[in-house]
Design a protein around this motif. Structure first.
Motif, PDB file in Angstrom:
ATOM      1  N   GLU A 238       0.825  -1.217   0.000  1.00  0.00           N
ATOM      2  CA  GLU A 238       0.000   0.000   0.000  1.00  0.00           C
ATOM      3  C   GLU A 238       0.857   1.264   0.000  1.00  0.00           C
ATOM      4  O   GLU A 238       0.327   2.379   0.087  1.00  0.00           O
ATOM      5  N   GLY A 239       2.155   1.096  -0.066  1.00  0.00           N
ATOM      6  CA  GLY A 239       3.047   2.250  -0.088  1.00  0.00           C
ATOM      7  C   GLY A 239       3.346   2.818   1.284  1.00  0.00           C
ATOM      8  O   GLY A 239       3.889   3.920   1.388  1.00  0.00           O
ATOM      9  N   GLN A 240       3.022   2.080   2.344  1.00  0.00           N
ATOM     10  CA  GLN A 240       3.289   2.540   3.697  1.00  0.00           C
ATOM     11  C   GLN A 240       4.679   2.090   4.154  1.00  0.00           C
ATOM     12  O   GLN A 240       5.093   0.956   3.888  1.00  0.00           O
ATOM     13  N   TYR A 241       5.393   2.977   4.854  1.00  0.00           N
ATOM     14  CA  TYR A 241       6.619   2.546   5.521  1.00  0.00           C
ATOM     15  C   TYR A 241       6.258   1.499   6.568  1.00  0.00           C
ATOM     16  O   TYR A 241       5.213   1.605   7.232  1.00  0.00           O
ATOM     17  N   ILE A 242       7.120   0.497   6.730  1.00  0.00           N
ATOM     18  CA  ILE A 242       6.886  -0.550   7.718  1.00  0.00           C
ATOM     19  C   ILE A 242       8.137  -0.738   8.582  1.00  0.00           C
ATOM     20  O   ILE A 242       9.246  -0.420   8.149  1.00  0.00           O
ATOM     21  N   PRO A 243       7.967  -1.251   9.802  1.00  0.00           N
ATOM     22  CA  PRO A 243       9.148  -1.528  10.635  1.00  0.00           C
ATOM     23  C   PRO A 243       9.967  -2.648  10.009  1.00  0.00           C
ATOM     24  O   PRO A 243       9.428  -3.654   9.540  1.00  0.00           O
ATOM     25  N   GLY A 244      11.286  -2.479  10.030  1.00  0.00           N
ATOM     26  CA  GLY A 244      12.147  -3.433   9.363  1.00  0.00           C
ATOM     27  C   GLY A 244      12.036  -4.854   9.878  1.00  0.00           C
ATOM     28  O   GLY A 244      12.286  -5.809   9.131  1.00  0.00           O
ATOM     29  N   LEU A 245      11.637  -5.029  11.131  1.00  0.00           N
ATOM     30  CA  LEU A 245      11.584  -6.365  11.712  1.00  0.00           C
ATOM     31  C   LEU A 245      10.500  -7.247  11.105  1.00  0.00           C
ATOM     32  O   LEU A 245      10.470  -8.453  11.357  1.00  0.00           O
ATOM     33  N   ILE A 246       9.600  -6.681  10.279  1.00  0.00           N
ATOM     34  CA  ILE A 246       8.606  -7.529   9.600  1.00  0.00           C
ATOM     35  C   ILE A 246       8.872  -7.603   8.098  1.00  0.00           C
ATOM     36  O   ILE A 246       8.078  -8.180   7.359  1.00  0.00           O
ATOM     37  N   SER A 247       9.967  -7.046   7.637  1.00  0.00           N
ATOM     38  CA  SER A 247      10.240  -7.018   6.200  1.00  0.00           C
ATOM     39  C   SER A 247      10.819  -8.340   5.707  1.00  0.00           C
ATOM     40  O   SER A 247      11.416  -9.106   6.465  1.00  0.00           O
ATOM     41  N   GLU A 248      10.660  -8.597   4.419  1.00  0.00           N
ATOM     42  CA  GLU A 248      11.245  -9.788   3.807  1.00  0.00           C
ATOM     43  C   GLU A 248      12.773  -9.722   3.866  1.00  0.00           C
ATOM     44  O   GLU A 248      13.447 -10.755   3.939  1.00  0.00           O
ATOM     45  N   GLU A 249      13.306  -8.511   3.837  1.00  0.00           N
ATOM     46  CA  GLU A 249      14.756  -8.333   3.890  1.00  0.00           C
ATOM     47  C   GLU A 249      15.307  -8.772   5.243  1.00  0.00           C
ATOM     48  O   GLU A 249      16.378  -9.380   5.319  1.00  0.00           O
TER      49      GLU A 249
END
Length: 523
Positions: A238-249
């Motif tokens: 949705e184009g929202q910034y997300i906390p890195g701890l839930i990212s695929e990276e």
């Protein structure tokens, strides 16, 4: 500290009282005409201030306070409150109608939320017109000034905190022993960690070493750059910034740590290891990769390591180049707290000038080599040699803090012109630690850093549920690393986080990012 919910019940309870108090406080100042508020020349101004402290405050009537009053021609009353009690005390003071002229806030936690709420309710003076006149204005990073804004206006002047966060470091003497180089990507990191585990890097003929130190809460953070870190760097569909701890990276980092743990290259039982425990693992010579920074390091720790391994040499690991081309670590939050001015003082230009001078005195950064009686400001701030301090091994040592004007300043943390100018290595004595800290400084000065767009913004859901939400992520990822939970459950973990309040946190932060015209930037 009060329980989390108590903070919010208190804020709700005092909201109407605060609005009334702001009016009373403003009336207290607005009884003057514009001309009278400018103040009479050479008038002695009464200035009340409130702040927090982690140590025993100075005496209420010490000679240091008298020196400060005499120098600035003021009647200054500085109330220090133990940090653990500060939010409760400050909330009561703000609701009382007797709002101090200068108010200190922490950069994180409930007092930060209070700053945001009180500023929106009109308790503080906008400071934008004064900022460009501050001699230290350009020393403070732009993203820190952004964090001072509420509804587009600056209501606080930040208190210094180092710009650079904790980052990984490695035993270079072990690398040299094994013919290896400092790793530049995750594949090389895995190779080095396994070699530290299996190839006897300390040369004692025993299999008693391993690769990475890891502790509870997944600390240290082995992200090697903003791209893989917990920072709000990536965006969802949705184009929202997300906390890195839930990212695929971030998932890639967890997979890497899982593989190394399975091969014995990560601290056994890491989920039970405290910060003191992980320090011991590295500084006792058991492991070769840990983390450090330029400030807050320990001479005794390094002395322990050097006593065990006299040839020990520790160096920083630079950030890895990420798939998007970025190559840099995240910034630290960048400020310890801030100081706001009461709205009641609007228009009282002479008094405001005195308040700004109180801050200027504390924000002076005096180079290490000039911290001696020959430097007039240093000598005065420290209470005059022989009264407030004495020189010992060419360094100033406090005799009586009650005699030191700096003890009474609401902000006494000098802000260096650049991060490198802090020369933090001067605070250490162990040669190997001095060398390491210099190398940290050189590394950070040579790379870019990522400024998180959420820095200084408020999410009430995060304030209320953030600790529990973070626990969901760190518990699950710890189990994944230790093999107790399959990494294929990553999406299940993210779904739990989002359903228990995480999506609300994301929504609130992104709304604040949009309102404040923010974005993640590299500096």
């Amino acid at each position: 500290m009060m329980p989390k919910m108590k903070h919010f019940f208190m804020l709700t309870t005092i909201a109407s009282l605060l609005i009334f108090a702001i009016g009373c406080s403003a009336d207290k100042g607005s009884g003057n005409t514009d001309s009278s508020k400018k103040g009479k020349e050479n008038e002695t101004h009464k200035i009340n201030a409130i702040g927090y402290t982690w140590s025993e405050p100075p005496a209420k009537d010490g000679d240091g306070l008298k020196m400060l009053n005499e120098k600035l021609n003021i009647d200054y009353d500085m109330q220090f409150v133990p940090e653990s009690e500060y939010n409760e005390k400050l909330s009561a003071v703000m609701a009382s109608g007797d709002i101090p002229d200068m108010i200190a806030f922490r950069s994180q936690g409930p007092t930060r939320l209070n700053y945001y709420k009180f500023a929106k309710q009109g308790a503080f003076m906008p400071l934008d017109e004064y900022i460009d006149k501050l001699e230290y204005k350009d020393y403070i990073p732009s993203h820190v000034w952004e964090a001072m804004k509420v509804d587009g206006k600056i209501y606080g002047i930040p208190t210094y905190y180092p710009a650079y966060t904790l980052t990984p470091m490695i035993r270079k003497d072990w690398l040299d022993q094994l013919g290896l180089e400092v790793p530049t990507n995750f594949e090389e990191l895995k190779e080095v960690a396994l070699a530290f585990t299996n190839d006897d890097p300390d040369g004692n003929g025993k299999k008693d070493t391993y690769g990475l130190v890891l502790g509870s809460g997944l600390s240290p953070d082995y992200s090697f750059g903003a791209y893989y870190s917990g920072s709000w760097y990536h965006k969802n569909d949705e184009g929202q910034y997300i906390p890195g701890l839930i990212s695929e990276e971030r998932k890639e980092v967890v997979e890497m740590l899982h593989d190394l743990y399975a091969d014995g290259a990560v601290t056994p039982d890491f989920a039970l290891m405290s910060h003191d425990d992980t320090n011991k693992e590295f500084y006792s010579g058991k492991a070769g990769i840990y983390y450090g920074t330029q400030y807050g390091m320990s001479d005794p720790n390094m002395e322990t390591l050097v006593e065990i391994h006299p040839e020990a040499e520790v160096v920083p690991i630079p950030p890895f180049k990420a798939p998007d081309g970025s190559e840099g670590y995240p910034f630290e939050i960048g400020y310890l707290g801030l100081v706001a001015f009461s709205k009641a003082d609007v228009g009282n230009t002479e008094k405001i000038g005195k308040m700004l001078e109180i801050l200027r005195l504390g924000k002076q950064f005096i180079p290490w080599e000039e911290r001696n009686p020959d430097h007039q400001d240093f000598d005065w701030l420290n209470g005059i040699e022989g009264q407030g301090y004495e020189m010992e091994d060419e360094k100033a040592k406090t005799i009586d803090k009650n005699n030191q004007p700096k003890s009474y300043l609401i902000d006494a943390r000098g802000w260096p012109e650049t991060p490198a100018a802090a020369e933090d290595w001067n605070s250490y004595k162990t040669p190997q630690l001095i060398d390491l800290v210099k190398k940290f400084s050189e590394m950070h000065e040579g790379i870019e850093h990522y400024a998180d767009p959420t820095a200084g913004l408020i999410s009430e859901v995060d304030m209320d549920k953030g600790a529990d939400l973070s626990q969901i992520l760190t518990n699950a990822q710890s189990k994944m690393i230790g093999g107790e939970m399959p990494i294929t459950d990553w999406d299940k973990m993210v779904k739990e986080y989002l359903s228990k309040g995480g999506q609300e946190v994301i929504d609130e932060y992104n709304e604040a990012i949009k309102e404040n015209n923010r974005e993640g930037i590299w500096e």
